[in-house]
Motif scaffolding. Structure first.
Motif, PDB file in Angstrom:
ATOM      1  N   ILE A 100       0.844  -1.185   0.000  1.00 26.11           N
ATOM      2  CA  ILE A 100       0.000   0.000   0.000  1.00 26.11           C
ATOM      3  C   ILE A 100       0.883   1.240   0.000  1.00 26.11           C
ATOM      4  O   ILE A 100       1.969   1.247   0.593  1.00 26.11           O
ATOM      5  CB  ILE A 100      -0.950  -0.009   1.230  1.00 26.11           C
ATOM      6  N   ASN A 101       0.427   2.293  -0.710  1.00 25.98           N
ATOM      7  CA  ASN A 101       1.039   3.610  -0.592  1.00 25.98           C
ATOM      8  C   ASN A 101      -0.074   4.635  -0.399  1.00 25.98           C
ATOM      9  O   ASN A 101      -1.194   4.271  -0.023  1.00 25.98           O
ATOM     10  CB  ASN A 101       1.944   3.927  -1.797  1.00 25.98           C
ATOM     11  N   SER A 102       0.181   5.899  -0.647  1.00 23.80           N
ATOM     12  CA  SER A 102      -0.803   6.926  -0.335  1.00 23.80           C
ATOM     13  C   SER A 102      -2.020   6.890  -1.239  1.00 23.80           C
ATOM     14  O   SER A 102      -3.049   7.494  -0.900  1.00 23.80           O
ATOM     15  CB  SER A 102      -0.141   8.306  -0.427  1.00 23.80           C
ATOM     16  N   SER A 103      -1.970   6.206  -2.364  1.00 26.05           N
ATOM     17  CA  SER A 103      -3.093   6.224  -3.303  1.00 26.05           C
ATOM     18  C   SER A 103      -3.529   4.863  -3.812  1.00 26.05           C
ATOM     19  O   SER A 103      -4.580   4.756  -4.438  1.00 26.05           O
ATOM     20  CB  SER A 103      -2.740   7.110  -4.513  1.00 26.05           C
ATOM     21  N   LEU A 104      -2.769   3.817  -3.562  1.00 25.50           N
ATOM     22  CA  LEU A 104      -3.048   2.524  -4.189  1.00 25.50           C
ATOM     23  C   LEU A 104      -2.764   1.386  -3.226  1.00 25.50           C
ATOM     24  O   LEU A 104      -1.832   1.451  -2.429  1.00 25.50           O
ATOM     25  CB  LEU A 104      -2.172   2.372  -5.444  1.00 25.50           C
ATOM     26  N   ALA A 105      -3.597   0.347  -3.320  1.00 25.29           N
ATOM     27  CA  ALA A 105      -3.370  -0.892  -2.578  1.00 25.29           C
ATOM     28  C   ALA A 105      -3.294  -2.041  -3.577  1.00 25.29           C
ATOM     29  O   ALA A 105      -4.061  -2.090  -4.539  1.00 25.29           O
ATOM     30  CB  ALA A 105      -4.494  -1.135  -1.574  1.00 25.29           C
ATOM     31  N   VAL A 106      -2.356  -2.967  -3.356  1.00 29.51           N
ATOM     32  CA  VAL A 106      -2.120  -4.071  -4.282  1.00 29.51           C
ATOM     33  C   VAL A 106      -2.130  -5.376  -3.508  1.00 29.51           C
ATOM     34  O   VAL A 106      -1.565  -5.466  -2.414  1.00 29.51           O
ATOM     35  CB  VAL A 106      -0.773  -3.904  -5.015  1.00 29.51           C
ATOM     36  N   ALA A 107      -2.770  -6.395  -4.078  1.00 29.31           N
ATOM     37  CA  ALA A 107      -2.802  -7.723  -3.471  1.00 29.31           C
ATOM     38  C   ALA A 107      -2.416  -8.757  -4.521  1.00 29.31           C
ATOM     39  O   ALA A 107      -2.885  -8.705  -5.660  1.00 29.31           O
ATOM     40  CB  ALA A 107      -4.182  -8.030  -2.910  1.00 29.31           C
TER      41      ALA A 107
END
Length: 512
Positions: free
Chosen positions: A180-187
């Motif tokens: 995760i960063n300030s604008s996006l989450a990845v799984a």
């Protein structure tokens, strides 16, 4: 010649009166224009300005000018996103910021504050955890991904669910990695699927590898995702119109163990991949460039900053005459800058990006945490930290937080080299993140299918001792009494309050 009168920002009186603006300031036997005297005073610190304010009324007005104290506040790193017109008294603002920092430091040292457990029982066993600025993302063996925003009192926790097609019946695969960063989450999932999720419930992009995903990296800013599967490294990012596409695909000769995206890169993304005993510098201009390669010395940990890469190497058998070390490489020249550490144990973790300038902190299987000054090749301090080796570590300018394979989280005073306090949980500590007022740790089980973990096949939960746990600590002095509600009282009617033998001891309350 008389100097022209120039408008200036009025000074903060803080209880004193200033009847008239001053155009000229006496400096011994000469008179200087106010603006020139102000430039001279800009070279003074807080103590010198306080002494100058006792010389005369004119010097007192000059020493308390807003420009001087605003500049001092910015130099010390306080209120960086504000302008000079946002405060009426910058001297008082600096005093309050320093007092708050001292209180926070005292709270950290004495473990004063609140601690909460972030749990999702229906997710079964915790697989991976990541965090960014107090927002925590967690993936579970049930295939579910959950978010917590620890900056809010109720720790809002939406469930992010990828869209499944009609042919996706049956149990969902485990979550392999989350970022995760300030604008996006990845799984990333065990079956090779990658879902890019915004802070809503539905994904915005999905792609799939043919093989199991071995590593996942997300840029610290922006929306660039890198994945490694088999002998392929793929980089995905949106174009100018917002459509996602594969920007780069690299073929390498070995299986990737560690993957990082270099932060603050203009233009095409730059990826660092560690594959067994080879470290690759992957970019469009030179797709197959090898940064480091020594046969028989596998890479055991990796971290990158904007201009450097640090990684640990392990020696074997006939190379025992050379101890395990941390190597520091310059990414622009591809030259080795430093070789640090002489340890018989493997370096298991390294933190370069989040460390203070010219500093680096590492963890080792020999149960020690070491801090290195990058201007030298020797360690500044070595702490005997954990019983089964160090698994995660982070530092700032005065403290170190380390996690061990035995499940212990330790907070250290760097200058004194002493342990301030510790907390224990059942499983190895795999994630540590902190800022000035909060700390997030995650104990993630190594065993995702423990024997005897479920009594019946349709049991939706997993016994507490097998699940793993996330802790959120809050040391902020701004925390109000109403914001310190116990976790047992944080449930709402939207939550499941009990199931089978793992009944949750939570009582829903109305939001008044």
């Amino acid at each position: 010649m008389t100097q022209p009168r120039v408008a200036r920002i009025p000074s903060c009186q803080c209880g004193l009166s200033d009847d008239n603006e001053i155009n000229e300031v006496p400096f011994f036997d000469i008179q200087l224009p106010y603006e020139l005297a102000l430039k001279i005073f800009q070279y003074l610190g807080k103590t010198e300005l306080g002494r100058c304010a006792q010389v005369s009324r004119t010097w007192k007005v000059l020493a308390e000018d807003e420009v001087l104290w605003y500049r001092l506040c910015q130099q010390e790193g306080y209120l960086l996103d504000t302008s000079i017109s946002d405060r009426s008294c910058w001297k008082l603002a600096l005093k309050n910021c320093r007092a708050r920092e001292r209180t926070l430091k005292t709270n950290w040292k004495n473990r004063i504050g609140g601690v909460s457990q972030l749990q999702y029982e229906l997710g079964k066993i915790l697989c991976d955890v990541h965090s960014c600025d107090g927002v925590v993302i967690a993936g579970y063996t049930s295939g579910e991904v959950r978010l917590w925003d620890t900056r809010t009192w109720d720790y809002t926790a939406p469930i992010l669910e990828p869209v499944h097609g009609p042919g996706d019946a049956g149990p969902r695969p485990h979550v392999s990695f989350v970022r995760i960063n300030s604008s996006l989450a990845v799984a990333a999932y065990e079956d090779g699927n990658i879902w890019n999720l915004m802070f809503g419930r539905e994904p915005i992009h999905h792609y799939q590898h043919n093989q199991r995903i071995q590593a996942l990296a997300l840029g610290s800013e922006g929306a660039t995702v890198a994945t490694a599967s088999g002998f392929e490294v793929k980089v995905e990012s949106p174009n100018d119109r917002g459509f996602w596409q594969t920007t780069e695909t690299f073929e390498i000769q070995k299986l990737v163990n560690f993957l990082n995206l270099v932060p603050d890169v203009t233009g095409s993304p730059v990826t660092i991949a560690a594959a067994e005993d080879v470290v690759y510098l992957l970019k469009v201009e030179d797709p197959g460039k090898i940064l480091h390669s020594v046969y028989g010395q596998p890479v055991t940990c990796l971290d990158v900053s904007a201009h450097e890469a640090a990684f640990g190497v392990k020696t074997f058998g006939w190379l025992l005459n050379e101890p395990n070390q941390i190597l520091l490489y310059n990414l622009e020249t591809s030259q080795c800058l430093k070789k640090m550490g002489n340890s018989l144990g493997d370096f298991t973790c390294v933190n370069l990006q989040n460390s203070p300038p010219n500093m680096l902190v590492t963890g080792n299987k020999d149960r020690r945490v070491r801090v290195f000054d990058l201007r030298k090749s020797e360690s500044l301090c070595s702490l005997y930290a954990h019983q089964l080796g160090v698994s995660a570590v982070q530092m700032d300018d005065w403290k170190i937080v380390s996690g061990g394979e035995e499940g212990l989280v330790c907070v250290w005073d760097q200058r004194m080299g002493t342990k301030l306090w510790e907390m224990y949980a059942r499983h190895p500590v795999r994630h540590i993140w902190f800022n000035s007022h909060s700390l997030i740790t995650a104990n993630i089980p190594d065993e995702k299918n423990p024997r005897g973990s479920s009594i019946v096949a349709d049991d939706l939960t997993m016994h507490r001792k097998h699940r793993g746990i996330i802790y959120a600590y809050e040391f902020s002095v701004d925390q109000l009494a109403v914001e310190s509600i116990l976790p047992i009282c944080r449930s709402s009617y939207d939550e499941v309050t009990g199931y089978n033998y793992n009944i949750g001891l939570a009582v829903p309350y109305d939001n008044i």
